[in-house]
Each structure stands twice: as structure tokens, then as C-alpha cells.
Design an enzyme around this catalytic site. Structure first.
Site, PDB file in Angstrom:
ATOM      1  N   ASP A   1      21.460  23.038   2.902  1.00 22.96           N
ATOM      2  CA  ASP A   1      21.809  21.902   2.885  1.00 22.96           C
ATOM      3  C   ASP A   1      22.530  21.101   1.492  1.00 22.96           C
ATOM      4  OD1 ASP A   1      21.431  19.167   4.600  1.00 22.96           O
ATOM      5  OD2 ASP A   1      20.837  18.905   2.540  1.00 22.96           O
TER       6      ASP A   1
ATOM      7  N   HIS B   1      26.525  10.567   4.827  1.00 21.92           N
ATOM      8  CA  HIS B   1      25.191  10.559   4.358  1.00 21.92           C
ATOM      9  C   HIS B   1      24.399   9.450   4.535  1.00 21.92           C
ATOM     10  CE1 HIS B   1      23.394  12.388   0.420  1.00 21.92           C
ATOM     11  NE2 HIS B   1      22.491  11.928   1.274  1.00 21.92           N
TER      12      HIS B   1
ATOM     13  N   TYR C   1      25.503  15.237  -4.428  1.00 22.27           N
ATOM     14  CA  TYR C   1      24.288  15.923  -5.195  1.00 22.27           C
ATOM     15  C   TYR C   1      24.789  16.629  -6.418  1.00 22.27           C
ATOM     16  CZ  TYR C   1      21.317  15.794  -0.778  1.00 22.27           C
ATOM     17  OH  TYR C   1      20.803  15.534   0.157  1.00 22.27           O
TER      18      TYR C   1
ATOM     19  N   LYS D   1      27.595  16.601   3.068  1.00 20.37           N
ATOM     20  CA  LYS D   1      27.672  15.103   3.430  1.00 20.37           C
ATOM     21  C   LYS D   1      28.916  14.270   2.897  1.00 20.37           C
ATOM     22  CE  LYS D   1      22.720  15.751   3.851  1.00 20.37           C
ATOM     23  NZ  LYS D   1      22.570  16.610   2.744  1.00 20.37           N
TER      24      LYS D   1
END
Length: 275
Positions: free
Chosen positions: A45, A108, A50, A75
Site C-alpha cells: 500500500d 484517498h 506519501y 491513492k
């Protein structure tokens, strides 16, 4: 050692535990993903926000595991919501990952104030129809928000990734997901912002089964039909986190794990904004 899988409503198989990568940087993510795949993980993931998609892709590329055995999730960030911007953002994510396709693509956060998540969903349906994404899901969505997606597009998500742990059990949302054929994934499954893992009662349960408190919590998730995504870059910890399918918690132990004050530690989907 590999996790068993669950069949999603689109027919694709989802491993019942995955590797989280937040807040790793690219170098950390590359090492963590490579070691996790070697250990037996098949679900990884990440997210555009990120900042480690390139590292995740490098870890996948460095592994000897065949690409079609790995479920890679990323996402859509809030800044990129909207039809055309979703198409562009996905292309950028795919380029950073270095992959021909993404297995699971999630919105997200819903960001209801912007009112663009349905437009984003329609773009994601197009990406799926074009063969660039295998499965579509959401993250941090409420039942009403999922209902709106279905009402306006006719397409339901196969996954809803939410904050869920023994300090925030989310029974109602988990039940909604199950009733509608949506797999619930848990981010922050070990409640890292709390002292959960040092709880004496949890330690007692762990000792009874010859496992760690973290393994007890992850097993609690699995027995509730939830797919946890614990983050770890340490190969030994990764092995421990994956090794939760050889013991079973009793009903009393399951209740004891979650018998504690309940509170959300992350954002509220009705108000949280992530850009």
C-alpha cells in the site's frame, strides 16, 4: 509464508494482510517492499501523498516475485480530485511506480467540501475500463458518500480503507461495508499513536498463544474480516506481522482486545482535508 486471500466483488483476490509504507521515504520503501515480498507479502500500500511511490515501484522491480502475484495499491490525493485531473494524476503515479497497471486505486479522502469525488470516481472507472487499473476503491469514506458514488455512477468500490483498530473499532462502518460487499481495510491497525501494545491484558493474551501483542491485534482484525495494513521496514517484524494465521482468538479474547476507550486519532471524513 503467504496470507490467504479474500475474493472481492469484482472477482479479484485480495490478500488478507498487507504492507503499509507511510511515512517511509523512497529508499526506505524500496527496501521494505523488497524484504516484505521476500517474506511472503503480496499486498503493498502506498499513496501519491506519501511521496514514496517511486520507492515502492523499485521494491517491486527488485523482487523475484512475479508481478501478477502482487497487489499494488496507490491513492489519489485531494489536490488532484476532478475528472481530468484524476486521469493526469494517475498517469503520474503510474510513472513514478514504473508499472504498466495498478492493481487497486483509491480516492484517498472524500473532501466533501470540494464536491469532486464523484467526478474522480468516473475518471477511475474509465481507467479501469482502459485496463490501467484492476480494482477501484475508496479510503476514509462514510456510508453516505459510498451510497452517492453508487447512485451517480452505478459502480461500487470493492475496498474502503479506514482508520480502524481496537481503540476505534468502527463497528457500524465495518458492518455497512460487509453488507454492501465492500472489503474493509485498516490503516493504522496497531493504533501506533496509543499505548495499546503495552497493555497488560493484551500481553496476557499474547503470552497465552505464544505470540506478540501486535500479532494478537492483527489476528483480531483478521477474525473480524478486516484486512490490516501494518507498516514495518524490519524483516523480522514483517514476518511476525504476517504470521497471524496459525492461532485463533476466543470470543472472550476478541472482546477483551477491544474493551477500551474509543477515540479517533486521524481525520474525520466529513471535515478532513488532504491536499
Amino acid at each position: 509464508m503467504q496470507a490467504p486471500t479474500t475474493t472481492m466483488t469484482d472477482g479479484l483476490e485480495l490478500p488478507r494482510i498487507g504492507l503499509g509504507t507511510y511515512p517511509m521515504d523512497d529508499a526506505q520503501a524500496a527496501d521494505a517492499v523488497r524484504s516484505a515480498l521476500d517474506v511472503g507479502y503480496r499486498l503493498v500500500d502506498t499513496a501519491a501523498s506519501y511521496g514514496n511511490e517511486a520507492g515502492v515501484g523499485q521494491g517491486v522491480a527488485m523482487s523475484d516475485v512475479p508481478r501478477d502475484e502482487i497487489v499494488v495499491t496507490t491513492k489519489l490525493r485531494g489536490d488532484d480530485q476532478g475528472y481530468e485531473s484524476t486521469l493526469r494524476a494517475f498517469g503520474e503515479s503510474r510513472e513514478r511506480l514504473g508499472l504498466e497497471y495498478v492493481d487497486l486505486y483509491l480516492i484517498h479522502w472524500p473532501l466533501p467540501r470540494l464536491g469532486r469525488y464523484v467526478d474522480s470516481w468516473q475518471a477511475m472507472i474509465q481507467l479501469r475500463d482502459d485496463g490501467l487499473v484492476n480494482s477501484l476503491g475508496v479510503s476514509n469514506f462514510t456510508p453516505a458518500q459510498i451510497d452517492r458514488l453508487v447512485a451517480e455512477t452505478g459502480v461500487a468500490p470493492v475496498v474502503n480503507q479506514i482508520e480502524l483498530h481496537p481503540c476505534f473499532v468502527q463497528d457500524e462502518l465495518r458492518a455497512y461495508d460487509a453488507d454492501h460487499g465492500v472489503v474493509t481495510e485498516a490503516w493504522q491497525p496497531l493504533a501506533r499513536k496509543t499505548d495499546l501494545l503495552s497493555d497488560p491484558g493484551l500481553r496476557e493474551i499474547a503470552d497465552r498463544h505464544g505470540v506478540t501483542p501486535a500479532q494478537v491485534v492483527l489476528r483480531w482484525h483478521v477474525q473480524r474480516g478486516v484486512v490490516p495494513i501494518p507498516k514495518s521496514g524490519d524483516p523480522q517484524r514483517q514476518r511476525e506481522n504476517l504470521d497471524v494465521f496459525g492461532f485463533v482468538l476466543s470470543e472472550e479474547e476478541m472482546a477483551a482486545v477491544a474493551d477500551r476507550p474509543q477515540a479517533r486519532s486521524g481525520g474525520d471524513p466529513e471535515t478532513h482535508e488532504e491536499f
